[in-house]
Design a protein around this motif. Sequence first.
Motif, PDB file in Angstrom:
ATOM      1  N   THR A  55       0.837  -1.205   0.000  1.00  0.00           N
ATOM      2  CA  THR A  55       0.000   0.000   0.000  1.00  0.00           C
ATOM      3  C   THR A  55       0.864   1.244   0.000  1.00  0.00           C
ATOM      4  N   ASN A  56       1.917   1.252   0.776  1.00  0.00           N
ATOM      5  CA  ASN A  56       2.836   2.387   0.833  1.00  0.00           C
ATOM      6  C   ASN A  56       3.506   2.616  -0.520  1.00  0.00           C
ATOM      7  N   ASN A  59       0.893   4.063  -2.912  1.00  0.00           N
ATOM      8  CA  ASN A  59       0.591   5.453  -2.566  1.00  0.00           C
ATOM      9  C   ASN A  59       1.722   6.379  -2.989  1.00  0.00           C
ATOM     10  N   ARG A  60       2.960   5.982  -2.769  1.00  0.00           N
ATOM     11  CA  ARG A  60       4.085   6.819  -3.205  1.00  0.00           C
ATOM     12  C   ARG A  60       4.142   6.950  -4.713  1.00  0.00           C
ATOM     13  N   LEU A  62       1.585   6.820  -6.780  1.00  0.00           N
ATOM     14  CA  LEU A  62       0.479   7.647  -7.241  1.00  0.00           C
ATOM     15  C   LEU A  62       0.636   9.121  -6.851  1.00  0.00           C
ATOM     16  N   ASN A  63       1.406   9.391  -5.819  1.00  0.00           N
ATOM     17  CA  ASN A  63       1.549  10.768  -5.334  1.00  0.00           C
ATOM     18  C   ASN A  63       2.862  11.425  -5.732  1.00  0.00           C
TER      19      ASN A  63
END
Length: 66
Positions: A55-56, A59-60, A62-63
């Motif tokens: 998940t981390n 998220n990284r 995508l951001n």
Amino acid sequence: MHNIFRKLKIRLLVTATDESGMSTVEYAIGTIAAAAFGAILYSVVTGDSIVGALTNIINRALNTNV
């Protein structure tokens, strides 16, 4: 009488050294080992630390600023 014992001895030797069923047993053991490995792998992948790490990473990814 000697011929009967000879035939019996040959039959016992053939029965004792026949390995025609070995492949079935080997396949069964291989299948059990693969299923156990799959269960262990599933429990590791679905553990909290792996799910959190994936998940981390997502998220990284995508951001990120391009």
